[in-house]
Design an enzyme around this catalytic site. Structure first.
Site, mmCIF file in Angstrom:
data_model
loop_
_atom_site.group_PDB
_atom_site.id
_atom_site.type_symbol
_atom_site.label_atom_id
_atom_site.label_comp_id
_atom_site.label_asym_id
_atom_site.label_seq_id
_atom_site.Cartn_x
_atom_site.Cartn_y
_atom_site.Cartn_z
ATOM 1 N N HIS A 1 0.849 -1.193 0.000
ATOM 2 C CA HIS A 1 0.000 0.000 0.000
ATOM 3 C C HIS A 1 0.886 1.245 0.000
ATOM 4 C CE1 HIS A 1 -3.305 -2.721 0.908
ATOM 5 N NE2 HIS A 1 -2.574 -3.214 1.899
ATOM 6 N N LEU A 2 1.485 1.517 -1.164
ATOM 7 C CA LEU A 2 2.519 2.567 -1.232
ATOM 8 C C LEU A 2 1.986 3.946 -0.879
ATOM 9 C CD1 LEU A 2 4.423 1.569 -4.487
ATOM 10 C CD2 LEU A 2 5.242 1.358 -2.145
ATOM 11 N N LYS A 3 0.725 4.208 -1.184
ATOM 12 C CA LYS A 3 0.201 5.566 -1.000
ATOM 13 C C LYS A 3 -0.564 5.715 0.309
ATOM 14 C CE LYS A 3 1.398 7.262 -5.096
ATOM 15 N NZ LYS A 3 2.234 8.432 -5.314
ATOM 16 N N ASN A 4 -0.528 4.708 1.141
ATOM 17 C CA ASN A 4 -1.304 4.791 2.374
ATOM 18 C C ASN A 4 -0.587 5.628 3.430
ATOM 19 O OD1 ASN A 4 -1.700 3.526 5.287
ATOM 20 N ND2 ASN A 4 -3.623 3.425 4.174
#
Lengths: 350, 433
Positions: free
Chosen positions: A142-145
């Site tokens: 979840h890179l953008k979390n």
């Protein structure tokens, strides 16, 4: 892919969306099997004797006209019912960690599930090293979390050591070298563990700029170390010289890269030097007597500022702004013309 | 046919019918399960849906009276017993809620902000909103450094980040419920406005933008939220000082940074053509595809023009906007960059025409809505912010919008006309202020 397809189908043929949804769900389980967790992998609590004592609390979606309803999977709906029941009962246990992990895998932006997990870790005195081991692959998924990073801060803060964090950050930046959360987290680490003047930190930052001289996040990190770590000032003449030379070296590599130009101008201001001290350097890239050999719109921009401040050189400033508006940076023509207009306005006492 | 006419004919228009279909579908049918990651942002998505239909002028036609009342009812069901709104039914503990476990179903600033927007948009009078309690909550949500968090957790601990998004929403909620008044109102204390302004100031960056926190990287979203918050608090810079701290210590630099967000890097290919080639010529630099071609502009292109038509340079046809230095253009940053410019009364320093064309030709989607990048599928956030920008640019057929509140001017007027608000602000005696 599937969503797009059936949004498109629905739009083009005016088919009822719910009908398509039903079709898509059945199709998706076959076509998208590799991406979606296959049904046999789905975790259901109603079949699990370890959860037999818990009465799930189903979601009340709020009457006949709920807004922004989501076609939840059964797996998510069920797990959320157990989460609400557990939260209502303030249960903190090993199985709650598993439940929150399960929810996070489906909805990592659930803001209270992270807080609840953090509290559970404290309550049952869980092994925080294991928590970091779990967080690493989760963050990569979840890179953008955002919440993941907040949670990581909480854990590393409690562990009291930044060991291993640099390696993990490197892995994250391999996926996206400008990820804002990752750089913010790095800054938190530097602050929490007073790493501002650690030689490694500056060397690492330099290597990130070497990898991609246009990575503005890396430039900003350098500023954070060199200026932010010293109450907003460049601490010595030696550092001033080093920073100006570094920015100039990077500009010579790629003169149309705004990041080091901004850095250079910022460093000159932070050192209390006049912008005119950059005049000769800017002229290397933008000598207005030879407009066909101009290599950087940013140099012209800087020259316009320098000329505007010089006694009786407003015409030169105008010429630089005109070159920007008409030839070298026409996408900002309105802005350059606005700047030109400001030159006409008599100075007011500022 | 003259080339100018050809260009006009080729130009994509706002596809009203498709946008209306897109938003009605979002309103009336389930969002697919891929939106599960937004389960706790449902109030935000709902506000985008309702406001977008209002901007498109379709809201009266899209809703029956029964649906309108049903949606208002849904929002009120998200109101917490102690005031404020949860952002979705997901955290509702229902009959099991008690003083001990209510911290897991807490006051939420985004839930509250977007709930109020929806109610205003649907014509509700906010009489059932626990307004005093919300204003009390806002003071608890503020940290000692002046910034705001997302929610209040155990032992009154402020949870969530500390960036200007939360300050923006807190300031907007305060403005909706008590206008510009400073200090205690009706026995409810005020937030510390001066402290918030200082918090914005220390997040100003060396290149003129604003960031998440001191010395973090300048970012369009944080810049926009900070400037909108200052606008709601009436603390934007002014020529005449009045002794109160005002945000933005270096306006020329902030304008420079905002203008610099215009980019010709519109898709991954534009960005990729110079990677791993860092040699020292203008030909290999980022934006080289623009810089080198523009080098010849307008001399060679100029020869092609006739009938006094100014040549449209291919690269100038579309101009995108990015959120950070050396990043790719992205639909939502058209809003995050144009909104502060408009609030600072400097929208004229950009040319809206090529930005409009970029949105319509490149990121508008066939099925309605806008994607993030050219070719991307539409999503509510980008679709909504794309519409906001077009309306701010004066797109014919769209309702006028209020830049900072993200609702139509008509909806804002409804809020300003509410009797309790006029009374609180002392407007009834003096007429229009």
């Amino acid at each position: 892919m599937m969503t797009a397809l059936f949004t498109l189908l629905s739009a083009v043929f005016s088919l009822p969306y719910r009908l398509l949804l039903a079709v898509a769900v059945s199709v998706r389980s076959r076509v998208q099997a590799p991406k979606m967790p296959a049904n046999e992998d789905a975790k259901y609590y109603r079949d699990d004797p370890a959860w037999g004592d818990v009465e799930p609390l189903p979601q009340d979606d709020g009457g006949l006209h709920p807004l922004a309803s989501i076609a939840y999977t059964d797996e998510y709906s069920e797990a959320m019912g157990y989460l609400r029941a557990v939260m209502a009962d303030s249960e903190h246990s090993e199985r709650v960690l598993e439940l929150t992990e399960h929810i996070i895998s489906m909805n990592p932006a659930h803001y209270t599930v992270w807080l609840y997990r953090a509290k559970t870790l404290r309550e049952i005195k869980a092994d925080l090293g294991r928590e970091i081991e779990w967080l690493n692959p989760t963050a990569l998924q979840h890179l953008k979390n955002y919440q993941i990073w907040h949670h990581r801060q909480t854990i590393i803060d409690a562990l009291g050591s930044p060991d291993g964090e640099a390696d993990f950050i490197a892995t994250m930046l391999e996926q996206d070298s400008k990820n804002y959360h990752v750089w913010s987290y790095r800054q938190w680490l530097v602050q929490r563990f007073s790493l501002f003047d650690k030689e490694d930190e500056l060397t690492w930052t330099e290597s990130m700029i070497e990898d991609d001289v246009r990575n503005n996040s890396a430039w900003n990190h350098r500023w954070f170390l060199v200026v932010g770590g010293h109450s907003g000032h460049l601490e010595s003449e030696h550092v001033v010289k080093r920073e100006l030379e570094y920015a100039k070296y990077a500009i010579r590599k790629a003169p149309q890269n705004q990041s080091p130009w901004n850095y250079l101008k910022g460093a000159v201001r932070a050192a209390g030097l006049p912008s005119s001290s950059l005049k000769d350097f800017a002229l290397e890239f933008a000598d207005m007597r030879r407009p066909d050999d101009i290599y950087s719109s940013h140099a012209l921009d800087l020259l316009a500022d320098i000329y505007a401040e010089e006694e009786g050189n407003k015409e030169e400033a105008k010429k630089a702004l005109e070159l920007l508006a008409t030839r070298f940076d026409p996408i900002r023509a309105h802005y350059w013309n606005y700047r030109k207009g400001l030159l006409e306005v008599p100075e007011t006492a500022a | 046919m003259a080339p100018g006419l050809t260009r006009e004919a080729e130009e994509r228009r706002l596809n009203y019918a498709a946008h209306i279909r897109y938003w009605r579908r979002n309103l009336k049918t389930f969002l697919p399960h891929q939106y599960t990651g937004n389960d706790c942002n449902r109030m935000t998505l709902a506000a985008f849906i309702i406001s977008a239909l209002d901007i498109l002028g379709d809201l009266p036609a899209a809703l029956s009276q029964e649906e309108r009342e049903g949606y208002i009812d849904w929002v009120y069901r998200c109101q917490l017993p102690g005031g404020g709104f949860r952002p979705a039914p997901a955290t509702d503990l229902g009959p099991l809620r008690n003083p001990e476990n209510q911290i897991w179903d807490p006051f939420h600033v985004a839930g509250t902000f977007f709930a109020l927007l929806i109610l205003v948009n649907l014509g509700d009078d906010l009489e059932k909103v626990k307004r005093r309690e919300i204003l009390q909550w806002l003071t608890k949500l503020q940290r000692s450094d002046g910034g705001f968090g997302e929610t209040v957790g155990e032992n009154d601990r402020v949870e969530g980040g500390n960036d200007s998004r939360f300050g923006f929403m807190a300031a907007a909620v305060r403005w909706m419920l008590r206008g510009n008044l400073e200090g205690p109102v009706d026995g409810v204390p005020d937030i510390d406005v001066d402290a918030f302004v200082r918090c914005v100031q220390v997040a100003e960056t060396y290149d003129g933008g604003l960031s998440e926190a001191p010395y973090h990287e300048a970012h369009g979203g944080f810049t926009s939220c900070a400037i909108s918050a200052l606008y709601f608090l009436d603390r934007l810079p002014r020529k005449q000082t009045d002794g109160r701290p005002r945000g933005l210590r270096n306006m020329p630099m902030t304008l420079h940074w905002l203008a610099s967000r215009q980019t010709l890097t519109l898709d991954e290919e534009d960005a990729a053509d110079t990677y791993s080639d860092e040699t020292d010529s203008a030909a290999t630099c980022h934006d080289s595809h623009s810089f080198m071609k523009l080098h010849n502009f307008p001399s060679s292109r100029g020869k092609l023009s006739f009938q006094n038509q100014p040549p449209v340079h291919a690269e100038l046809k579309w101009v995108g906007m990015n959120g950070r230095e050396n990043k790719i253009g992205d639909t939502c940053y058209a809003y995050w960059v144009c909104a502060p410019l408009k609030l600072l009364e400097h929208l004229h320093i950009i040319d809206p025409k090529p930005i409009r064309r970029w949105l319509l030709d490149r990121t508008q989607h066939l099925v309605g809505g806008f994607g993030k990048l050219p070719g991307d599928h539409p999503d509510p956030q980008h679709s909504f912010l794309g519409l906001m920008v077009l309306s701010m640019f004066g797109e014919a057929g769209l309702q006028n919008v209020d830049t900072a509140l993200c609702i139509t001017e008509k909806a804002k007027k409804h809020l300003e006309s509410l009797p309790w608000r006029r009374k609180l602000l002392g407007l009834d005696d003096k007429g229009e202020a």
